[in-house]
Scaffold this motif. Structure first.
Motif, PDB file in Angstrom:
ATOM      1  N   UNK A  23       0.822  -1.211   0.000  1.00 41.21           N
ATOM      2  CA  UNK A  23       0.000   0.000   0.000  1.00 41.21           C
ATOM      3  C   UNK A  23       0.855   1.258   0.000  1.00 41.21           C
ATOM      4  N   UNK A  24       1.904   1.257   0.778  1.00 43.02           N
ATOM      5  CA  UNK A  24       2.796   2.409   0.838  1.00 43.02           C
ATOM      6  C   UNK A  24       3.487   2.632  -0.506  1.00 43.02           C
ATOM      7  N   UNK A  25       3.921   1.567  -1.122  1.00 44.89           N
ATOM      8  CA  UNK A  25       4.579   1.668  -2.413  1.00 44.89           C
ATOM      9  C   UNK A  25       3.594   2.138  -3.486  1.00 44.89           C
ATOM     10  N   UNK A  26       2.366   1.637  -3.454  1.00 40.75           N
ATOM     11  CA  UNK A  26       1.354   2.057  -4.418  1.00 40.75           C
ATOM     12  C   UNK A  26       1.073   3.553  -4.282  1.00 40.75           C
TER      13      UNK A  26
ATOM     14  N   UNK B 207       3.936   1.133 -15.413  1.00 41.26           N
ATOM     15  CA  UNK B 207       3.444  -0.233 -15.434  1.00 41.26           C
ATOM     16  C   UNK B 207       4.166  -0.993 -14.339  1.00 41.26           C
ATOM     17  N   UNK B 208       3.407  -1.591 -13.437  1.00 43.52           N
ATOM     18  CA  UNK B 208       3.995  -2.408 -12.382  1.00 43.52           C
ATOM     19  C   UNK B 208       4.095  -3.834 -12.918  1.00 43.52           C
ATOM     20  N   UNK B 209       5.310  -4.317 -13.052  1.00 46.67           N
ATOM     21  CA  UNK B 209       5.533  -5.661 -13.578  1.00 46.67           C
ATOM     22  C   UNK B 209       5.359  -6.725 -12.504  1.00 46.67           C
TER      23      UNK B 209
ATOM     24  N   UNK C  41      -5.911   1.807  -4.728  1.00 44.83           N
ATOM     25  CA  UNK C  41      -5.689   3.235  -4.495  1.00 44.83           C
ATOM     26  C   UNK C  41      -6.284   4.071  -5.627  1.00 44.83           C
ATOM     27  N   UNK C  42      -6.109   3.637  -6.850  1.00 47.07           N
ATOM     28  CA  UNK C  42      -6.645   4.373  -7.992  1.00 47.07           C
ATOM     29  C   UNK C  42      -8.176   4.399  -7.949  1.00 47.07           C
ATOM     30  N   UNK C  43      -8.790   3.278  -7.615  1.00 47.39           N
ATOM     31  CA  UNK C  43     -10.259   3.229  -7.513  1.00 47.39           C
ATOM     32  C   UNK C  43     -10.749   4.140  -6.399  1.00 47.39           C
TER      33      UNK C  43
ATOM     34  N   UNK D 121       3.934   5.457  -5.821  1.00 43.37           N
ATOM     35  CA  UNK D 121       3.913   5.391  -7.286  1.00 43.37           C
ATOM     36  C   UNK D 121       2.844   6.307  -7.866  1.00 43.37           C
ATOM     37  N   UNK D 122       1.671   6.338  -7.262  1.00 43.26           N
ATOM     38  CA  UNK D 122       0.617   7.234  -7.738  1.00 43.26           C
ATOM     39  C   UNK D 122       1.031   8.694  -7.594  1.00 43.26           C
ATOM     40  N   UNK D 123       1.794   8.989  -6.550  1.00 47.73           N
ATOM     41  CA  UNK D 123       2.263  10.353  -6.330  1.00 47.73           C
ATOM     42  C   UNK D 123       3.250  10.831  -7.378  1.00 47.73           C
ATOM     43  N   UNK D 124       3.833   9.919  -8.127  1.00 48.47           N
ATOM     44  CA  UNK D 124       4.764  10.313  -9.173  1.00 48.47           C
ATOM     45  C   UNK D 124       4.058  11.009 -10.330  1.00 48.47           C
ATOM     46  N   UNK D 125       2.765  10.755 -10.461  1.00 49.10           N
ATOM     47  CA  UNK D 125       1.957  11.376 -11.519  1.00 49.10           C
ATOM     48  C   UNK D 125       2.595  11.186 -12.891  1.00 49.10           C
ATOM     49  N   UNK D 126       3.048   9.978 -13.146  1.00 50.73           N
ATOM     50  CA  UNK D 126       3.663   9.643 -14.431  1.00 50.73           C
ATOM     51  C   UNK D 126       3.118   8.294 -14.888  1.00 50.73           C
TER      52      UNK D 126
END
Length: 47
Positions: free
Chosen positions: A10-13, A24-26, A38-40, A16-21
């Protein structure tokens, strides 16, 4: 390709969303699922 880690999926997600870029998470799947959750939540809060 960049490899990063964190204390929790959750912290990593959130980071990543905060990067606003575009990204793709492999792997791992746990981070991918957390990113989707988080996106939903973000979309639901901004309808």
């Amino acid at each position: 390709m960049v490899r990063i880690g964190g204390n929790s999926a959750d912290q990593l997600a959130a980071y990543l969303l905060g990067l606003a870029a575009p990204l793709t998470v492999l792997s791992p799947d746990e981070v991918r699922r957390a990113l989707v959750r988080h996106a939903h939540a973000f979309l639901a809060a901004h309808r």
